[in-house]
Scaffold this active site. Structure first.
Site: not given
Ligand SMILES: *[C@@H]1O[C@H](CO)[C@@H](O)[C@H](O)[C@H]1NC(C)=O
Ligand SMILES: *[C@@H]1O[C@H](CO)[C@@H](O)[C@H](O)[C@H]1NC(C)=O
Ligand SMILES: *[C@@H]1O[C@H](CO)[C@@H](O)[C@H](O)[C@H]1NC(C)=O
Ligand SMILES: *[C@@H]1O[C@H](CO)[C@@H](O)[C@H](O)[C@H]1NC(C)=O
Length: 363
Positions: A166, A187
């Site tokens: 992230d 991600d």
């Protein structure tokens, strides 16, 4: 070498211009100054102190940061426009950056949200960042953002965003990322309503996982558009990363959408377009092709979330681009369909009024 008088004069005239052309080693006019361990009245030793010194009004301000590693979390929400400039001897590339902001925070270590983990948290419109490295040093195992972006008309140029899971939270507003370095594994470009355009960046995978996790919450045409970026296996990539990197997977919350007024479908939308992507560094014929041949991933095998996605590619090139076998939920765009996904469709037709075209051209 013997310099004749005319060539000596020429070099005296031209060399300083050439050598200074791309540096920013002193504050731009009007900028507030941040310098580590400063004792000078009017300067600030931390970036947050400089931000806090700004008037809370609509005035357009800038901050210049001298070389150094600044260990702090920075939160910015003033109303007026703001630019942060890092000291550098070459403004055209992140590779010469001399300013790093570093902080370690993750949801596992107690942060209440992805946003709260961010090393640099921008909750304002009209923001730009030049030649600054932004790092979340938490490492593997939990959500840990370097940048948390909640603003319209944000330009992030020749900067680096470093993390593992992230890294870059493009969650709200409109943003462009140009000539920057974006590193992570899981991600690491992600968000909900954010609309973002990426051009000329190096996107570096350092572990197995998905580059993007888009979780749009409305059935609209908003998307992340990535154009002319280079994907590489990062210098610190874990052994076994090869073959386990995907362009993206659909973030969402199947069956668990809690009172969000704008949700229009059972599965949240995920919309990501990669155009003209160089997969593997141009010069490196021996580059290890780390992308999985499917290019795109389900969320998880038991909860795929692929019902309502646009996962599209157009004209990949480079040593890692061959042997692709797209899954049924992915789209290979033709030229006319790809031409629909531009900087204007990504961040708005007014982009030329706020984007620095030295870094992002839209071409
Ligand atoms: C703020 O000032 C800079 C430097 O003059 C300029 O480039 C920028 O467009 C201004 N931003 C706004 C929102 O007025
Ligand atoms: C900025 O954040 C602080 C702390 O949460 C808050 O008190 C202030 O009202 C905010 N300012 C603006 C302009 O949003
Ligand atoms: C999303 O919008 C498109 C275009 O309006 C429509 O065709 C499609 O059925 C919608 N999808 C969902 C899941 O609502
Ligand atoms: C390109 O793709 C679009 C969307 O799938 C399709 O409507 C169009 O007919 C295609 N054009 C060509 C020339 O194949």
């Amino acid at each position: 070498m013997v310099l004749t008088l005319p060539s000596l004069l020429l070099s005296l005239l031209v060399l300083p211009l050439l050598s200074n052309a791309a540096s920013r080693t002193s504050p731009p006019s009007g900028a507030i100054i941040v310098r580590q361990n400063t004792k000078t009245t009017g300067e600030f030793a931390t970036i947050q102190a400089a931000v806090n010194s700004l008037p809370s009004d609509g005035s357009n301000r800038s901050i210049f940061i001298y070389s150094g590693t600044y260990s702090e979390q920075v939160y910015i929400n003033r109303t007026g426009a703001l630019a942060l400039y890092g000291y550098t001897t070459d403004t055209t590339t992140y590779a010469s950056n001399a300013v790093t902001i570093v902080h370690s925070s993750s949801q596992a270590s107690g942060a209440a949200s992805d946003d709260a983990t961010g090393t640099l948290r921008v909750h304002k419109d009209d923001f730009s960042l030049y030649n600054i490295n932004v790092k979340n040093s938490y490492g593997q195992g939990s959500q840990a953002a370097a940048l948390s972006a909640y603003g319209n008309r944000m330009g992030l140029y020749a900067s680096s965003f470093l993390g593992y899971q992230d890294t870059l939270y493009a969650n709200q507003g409109t943003q462009v990322y140009g000539k920057s370095y974006i590193e992570g594994a899981v991600d690491f470009i992600f968000g909900r309503q954010g609309l973002a355009y990426f051009e000329g960046n190096t996107i570096s995978s350092i572990g197995p996982g998905c580059i993007t996790a888009s979780g749009r919450e409305t059935n609209d045409t908003g998307s992340y558009v990535l154009n002319r970026n280079t994907l590489v296996l990062g210098p610190t990539a874990l052994t076994g990363t090869s073959g386990k990197v995907f362009l993206g997977r659909p973030w969402g919350a199947k069956g668990n959408i809690i009172s969000h007024p704008t949700i229009e479908s059972q599965y949240l939308n995920s919309r990501v377009v990669f155009k003209n992507t160089q997969i593997g560094a141009q010069a490196s014929a021996s580059w290890d092709p780390c992308l999985n041949p499917a290019l795109w991933s389900v969320w998880s095998t038991s909860d795929t979330r692929t019902d309502n996605v646009l996962f599209a590619t157009f004209q990949n090139s480079g040593p890692g681009s061959s042997g692709v076998t797209l899954p049924s939920f992915a789209t290979a765009l033709n030229a006319s369909a790809a031409a629909e996904y531009t900087i204007a469709t990504a961040v708005g037709s007014d982009w030329e009024s706020w984007v620095d075209t030295n870094f992002v051209t839209g071409e």
